[in-house]
Enzyme design. Structure first.
Site, short mmCIF file in Angstrom:
data_model
loop_
_atom_site.label_atom_id
_atom_site.label_comp_id
_atom_site.label_asym_id
_atom_site.label_seq_id
_atom_site.Cartn_x
_atom_site.Cartn_y
_atom_site.Cartn_z
N PRO A 143 -5.87 -1.12 -2.69
CA PRO A 143 -5.06 -0.74 -1.36
C PRO A 143 -6.13 0.13 0.33
CG PRO A 143 -4.65 -0.47 -3.48
CD PRO A 143 -5.58 -0.41 -3.64
N CYS A 144 -5.79 -0.44 1.23
CA CYS A 144 -6.83 0.30 2.28
C CYS A 144 -5.25 1.07 2.95
CB CYS A 144 -5.98 -0.69 3.84
SG CYS A 144 -7.26 -2.73 2.76
N PRO A 145 -4.62 1.68 3.14
CA PRO A 145 -3.62 2.39 3.58
C PRO A 145 -4.13 4.19 3.15
CG PRO A 145 -1.69 1.27 2.53
CD PRO A 145 -3.11 0.74 2.19
N PHE A 172 -6.69 4.58 3.84
CA PHE A 172 -8.78 4.72 4.68
C PHE A 172 -7.86 4.45 5.75
CE2 PHE A 172 -9.10 4.10 0.44
CZ PHE A 172 -10.24 5.39 -0.08
#
Length: 414
Positions: free
Chosen positions: A77-79, A81
């Site tokens: 998951p990206c959120p 960073f």
């Protein structure tokens, strides 16, 4: 082609999966939380072992069963960073990066490949990155980070991604990052045939307006609205190319659409701009779901380029490189990690040989306190001292707040 095996976590709709397959890997397993994205994987590769559910749930899969696999890969998951978010890092319940690194201690893959957003390369996460490198070194891997742009690897879109590759010490000398090989084609050149699919006689004129590389396509999350082409700045960039970014079209413009019309992109057009052959890879679900799957994916050509370099390294192709010391991402973290006793800012400054100013050290310490359990400790001299505590990220703890978050927000996590 090689017969190397890969286990892919957080596989999404298969952008990375397809790229790695084209590079020569065979999928031993793919794990994905979103049922519709998993359905896309099954639709295109019915023989694959696709597991649906939380990748950290032992009921979904057992990492021990895939010990010594050639590659462990994933787009976690990206959120945690993302610059568009709060950049909570290790404090974000969705963070799986550190957990994926710990899998190397269980599965002992020959190589690890993880990709994420550009935000992870920012100074805010220098200690996080350093912890990852040091942990992989403890596990017997040589690791490196690299910021790559999709437009350098055959995609008509900027899409910067921050990629981590780690290999066992005997394979690492044979790995090099892929050299850039830009496609040299613009959005207009890539999409003109799809824009003309319903007879729009002004498609060529539109293609001349769209004579640029696309901004990064944003898939978004289940929490926020329907499909569109990103935040305000991105929509302006699309508008400059003659594209309406407020949504996704059901079809290409009709034959009688006027010349000055700014069309919306279709799902098929977005897929092509992500590097998919839209005729060979099909997406399950309705339009919004398809768009999110495509927009959140790792472009297949970029995954293929990196995958080929990993295949070459695992096959020991070419001459081995002499290993040089990995660049330090956070000197303050390294000093505190090595120190037996708490240190003042002045003592940290002395031990890093003045490579950072006192103000820079103070900022690094603030970042450290967001990702590690550490607080200033009063000393006899009255100066605060600092000692590095435990990493706050989820690495499999039974009592971690991630479990409660996932139980409450399962339907909105993407």
């Amino acid at each position: 082609m090689s017969s190397l095996r890969v286990v892919e976590i957080c596989a999404g709709a298969g952008g990375q999966a397809l790229g790695l397959e084209l590079a020569g890997f065979e999928h031993a397993l793919a794990v994905e939380l979103d049922p519709m994205a998993a359905e896309t994987l099954k639709l295109n590769r019915p023989k694959w072992d696709v597991r649906v559910g939380d990748v950290a749930d032992p009921e979904v899969w057992d990492p021990e069963q895939f010990r010594d696999v050639d590659l462990l890969a994933g787009g976690v998951p990206c959120p945690p960073f993302s610059i568009a978010g709060k950049q909570l890092g290790a404090n974000d319940e969705r963070d799986l990066f550190a957990w994926a690194v710990e899998l190397c201690g269980i599965m002992r893959p020959r190589a690890l490949m993880l990709e994420n957003v550009r935000g992870l390369s920012a100074p805010r996460f220098s200690a996080y990155r350093q912890h990852v490198l040091d942990r992989l070194n403890e596990l017997g891997y040589v690791a490196d980070w690299r910021l790559l742009h999709a437009s350098d690897y055959g995609v008509a879109q900027l899409r910067p991604r921050f990629v981590l590759v780690a290999l066992r010490e005997d394979d690492a000398p044979y790995f090099t990052w892929p050299e850039a090989s830009p496609l040299g084609r613009t959005v207009g050149e890539e999409l003109v045939d799809l824009m003309a699919a319903n007879g729009w006689k002004h498609a060529s004129h539109w293609a001349g307006r769209a004579n640029k590389i696309a901004p990064t396509i944003v898939g978004g999350s289940k929490k926020h609205g329907g499909a569109d082409l990103g935040p305000t700045r991105a929509k302006r960039a699309w508008r400059d190319m003659g594209v309406d970014g407020l949504g996704v079209a059901d079809a290409a413009p009709s034959a009688d659409t006027p010349e000055d019309h700014d069309p919306k992109l279709t799902v098929e057009m977005v897929a092509r701009l992500q590097g998919w052959d839209e005729k060979k890879w099909h997406f399950a679900g309705r339009k919004t779901s398809k768009y999110r799957q495509i927009g959140n994916a790792f472009p297949p050509p970029v995954a293929r380029a990196i995958g080929r370099q990993i295949v070459a390294a695992l096959n020991h192709e070419g001459e081995p490189r002499v290993h040089t010391e990995t660049v330090a991402h956070d000197e303050v973290y390294r000093v505190l990690r090595a120190a037996a006793d708490p240190l003042t800012i002045a003592e940290i400054f002395e031990r890093i040989d003045g490579s950072l100013t006192l103000e820079e050290i103070e900022l690094r310490l603030k970042h450290l306190m967001r990702d590690f359990n550490m607080q200033p400790i009063d000393s006899e001299s009255g100066e605060p001292t600092y000692k590095l505590g435990d990493f706050r990220a989820f690495i499999g703890q039974d009592d971690h707040v991630r479990h409660e978050y996932l139980a409450q927000m399962r339907s909105k996590v993407s």
